[in-house]
Design an enzyme around this catalytic site. Structure first.
Site, short mmCIF file in Angstrom:
data_model
loop_
_atom_site.label_atom_id
_atom_site.label_comp_id
_atom_site.label_asym_id
_atom_site.label_seq_id
_atom_site.Cartn_x
_atom_site.Cartn_y
_atom_site.Cartn_z
N TYR A 1 -36.84 -56.78 -30.95
CA TYR A 1 -35.61 -57.01 -30.86
C TYR A 1 -35.21 -58.77 -30.31
O TYR A 1 -34.33 -59.10 -30.00
CB TYR A 1 -34.72 -56.27 -29.57
CG TYR A 1 -34.67 -54.97 -30.13
CD1 TYR A 1 -33.73 -54.34 -31.23
CD2 TYR A 1 -35.61 -53.92 -29.69
CE1 TYR A 1 -33.63 -53.16 -31.61
CE2 TYR A 1 -35.52 -52.77 -29.98
CZ TYR A 1 -34.47 -52.28 -30.86
OH TYR A 1 -34.57 -50.86 -31.17
N GLN B 1 -21.78 -65.47 -24.06
CA GLN B 1 -22.79 -64.81 -24.66
C GLN B 1 -22.97 -63.16 -24.41
O GLN B 1 -23.22 -62.57 -25.44
CB GLN B 1 -24.25 -65.39 -23.90
CG GLN B 1 -25.39 -64.37 -24.11
CD GLN B 1 -26.62 -65.22 -23.38
OE1 GLN B 1 -27.03 -66.30 -23.68
NE2 GLN B 1 -27.26 -64.75 -22.57
N TYR C 1 -31.23 -58.94 -30.88
CA TYR C 1 -31.36 -59.76 -29.71
C TYR C 1 -30.20 -60.63 -29.27
O TYR C 1 -30.11 -61.69 -30.09
CB TYR C 1 -32.63 -60.44 -29.74
CG TYR C 1 -33.04 -61.27 -28.50
CD1 TYR C 1 -33.35 -60.47 -27.51
CD2 TYR C 1 -32.86 -62.72 -28.05
CE1 TYR C 1 -33.58 -61.20 -26.24
CE2 TYR C 1 -33.13 -63.44 -26.90
CZ TYR C 1 -33.57 -62.74 -25.97
OH TYR C 1 -33.74 -63.43 -24.87
N LYS D 1 -30.03 -61.24 -22.47
CA LYS D 1 -30.92 -60.34 -21.86
C LYS D 1 -30.17 -59.30 -21.14
O LYS D 1 -28.97 -59.34 -21.03
CB LYS D 1 -32.01 -60.84 -21.19
CG LYS D 1 -33.23 -61.00 -22.21
CD LYS D 1 -34.43 -61.40 -21.59
CE LYS D 1 -34.34 -62.22 -20.44
NZ LYS D 1 -34.02 -63.73 -20.79
N ASP D 2 -30.95 -58.28 -20.45
CA ASP D 2 -30.26 -57.15 -19.77
C ASP D 2 -30.36 -57.22 -18.28
O ASP D 2 -30.58 -56.12 -17.47
CB ASP D 2 -30.98 -56.05 -20.35
CG ASP D 2 -31.44 -56.06 -21.65
OD1 ASP D 2 -30.83 -56.27 -22.47
OD2 ASP D 2 -32.71 -55.92 -21.82
N ASP E 1 -23.38 -62.59 -18.46
CA ASP E 1 -23.69 -64.33 -18.79
C ASP E 1 -22.79 -64.69 -19.69
O ASP E 1 -22.69 -64.41 -20.81
CB ASP E 1 -25.21 -64.32 -19.25
CG ASP E 1 -25.48 -65.75 -20.03
OD1 ASP E 1 -24.72 -66.69 -19.76
OD2 ASP E 1 -26.63 -65.96 -20.05
N SER F 1 -30.57 -45.00 8.84
CA SER F 1 -30.18 -43.84 9.23
C SER F 1 -30.60 -42.61 8.09
O SER F 1 -29.77 -41.95 7.66
CB SER F 1 -28.49 -43.82 9.38
OG SER F 1 -28.32 -44.74 10.42
N HIS G 1 -30.20 -72.10 -20.17
CA HIS G 1 -29.79 -70.71 -19.69
C HIS G 1 -30.28 -70.64 -18.34
O HIS G 1 -30.79 -69.39 -17.63
CB HIS G 1 -30.90 -69.82 -20.17
CG HIS G 1 -30.49 -69.26 -21.56
ND1 HIS G 1 -29.40 -68.62 -22.13
CD2 HIS G 1 -30.86 -69.88 -22.81
CE1 HIS G 1 -29.23 -68.33 -23.35
NE2 HIS G 1 -30.07 -69.23 -23.98
#
Ligand code: F6R
Ligand code: MG
Ligand code: MG
Length: 369
Positions: free
Chosen positions: A352, A95, A233, A236-237, A12, A247, A19
């Site tokens: 966090y 960020q 913080y 984010k992740d 990000d 197959s 956001h």
């Protein structure tokens, strides 16, 4: 024929607006920089996209995982993206760029990474799944269902080449250790761990011997936890995953079937809320309502000679309308809890976020009881 590597690296580097999503200028910047990288032969093919406010670089090449040149190229996209984001005053420009300079590998510098190297089969369907407003553990449930749940994956019952099952590599992201668990025989042990999705995350899944050359994974998930990198913080992740299909592996439809159920994940507003994961096509890959709800996009590629080819937008399908409707209902229901758990995350997971700063203010006013 050298082995093929698919690398998905995301960050990000600025939101539009707030956001919610990625500005087209950042996609353009990504295409420009990766285009030059392809001309120089660093990568063979690429597709630049976004989910929510995350710029997603899907790259294919023959240089293996953790390749310095490939990572450096991705880093330079994020640097250029940050420059453009600052110019446009996009929200939170830069960020996820936690380091000032590239140092050989983007891991630990902020971006999220999922990469796998494999020998291309006669036909090589690969699904790239990208999520916004949630954490790596959000992949636990769907990846478990793809590779170990016969109620999801009919092939586990019907296809004799899948009966042996799979091996799950699970990371303990707090203690920084990993364990390999085999299914079906250790299914309950596996669930005991991965049900605790904020701590134990599926990193990779391997077929048991025979289906693919040994040590070639069938699935891989990014496990970067930004707050662990930065110590507080920061953004984010939002995770990404790569899954090979067909197959002797789950069929493409079995790979995306778990997302027909909008299960609860943590993240959403301020990285602090539980909410439904909504599967969407790229046209709806923007997080608006209450900065969400968390979204997932899945792109299907038919990889050929280290080329990605055109992506197929898999959740852009009326068959997922029901999941989207149900996700909206669940979002309504969860939102009505306001700041109460279990909509808001439990205290331990709020550690966090910005909540501890609020708690500090009250610290001296507590009296013994
Ligand atoms: C960020 C996110 C958002 C923000 C929220 C507050 O990925 O999910 O929900 O946490 O918009 O952002 P700030 O603190 O930047 O105003
Ligand atoms: Mg953001
Ligand atoms: Mg995001």
């Amino acid at each position: 024929m050298p082995k093929t590597t698919v690398s998905v690296i995301k960050a990000d580097v600025g939101g539009w607006a707030g956001h919610s999503t990625v500005h087209p200028a950042l996609i353009e910047a990504g295409n420009k920089v990766l285009g030059k990288g392809a001309e120089k032969g660093i990568i063979t093919d690429y597709y630049v996209t976004h989910v929510g406010d995350d710029l997603e670089l899907i790259m294919s090449h023959t240089k293996g995982t953790d390749n310095k040149k490939v990572h450096e190229l991705a880093w330079s996209v994020f640097e250029e993206g940050t420059r453009v984001a600052k110019e446009l005053k996009l929200y939170g420009a830069g960020q996820d760029m936690l380091a000032d300079a590239f140092s050989g590998n983007v891991k630990g510098l902020g971006p999220g990474v999922a990469e796998m190297e494999f020998t291309e089969r006669k036909g090589e369907p690969v699904v790239v799944i990208m999520m916004d407003k949630t954490e790596p553990g959000a992949f636990n449930l769907p990846v478990f269902r793809m590779f170990a749940d016969p109620f999801n994956t009919a092939g586990l019952v019907i296809d004799p080449t899948m009966h042996d099952g799979f091996v799950f590599e699970v990371w303990d992201i707090e203690e920084h250790r990993k364990v390999f668990l085999r299914t079906p025989e250790e299914v309950y042990d596996l669930l005991a761990l991965i049900g605790a999705k904020s701590r134990f995350v599926i990193k990779r899944v391997f077929p048991k011997k025979g289906k693919l050359p040994e040590d070639e994974p069938a699935a891989v998930v990014s496990t970067e936890k930004l707050y662990q990198i930065a110590g507080e913080y920061v953004g984010k992740d939002d995770p990404v995953g790569i899954v090979r299909a067909q197959s002797g592996l789950p069929a493409l439809g079995e790979v995306i079937e778990p997302f027909a159920f909008p299960y609860l994940v943590s993240g959403w507003m301020r990285g602090s809320h539980n909410g439904p994961l909504m599967p969407v096509g790229l046209c709806n890959a923007k997080c608006s309502r209450f900065d969400g709800p968390p979204r997932a996009v899945a792109l299907g590629f038919q990889v050929a000679n280290a080329n990605l080819g055109q992506p197929l937008d898999l959740f852009d399908d009326p068959a997922y309308d029901g999941a989207r409707k149900q996700a909206t209902k669940i979002a309504d229901y969860m939102r009505r809890h306001g700041p109460f758990e279990p909509h808001r995350l439990p205290l331990a997971d709020m550690e966090y976020t910005t909540l501890p700063k609020v708690m500090v203010k009250l610290r001296d006013r507590f009296k013994k009881v």
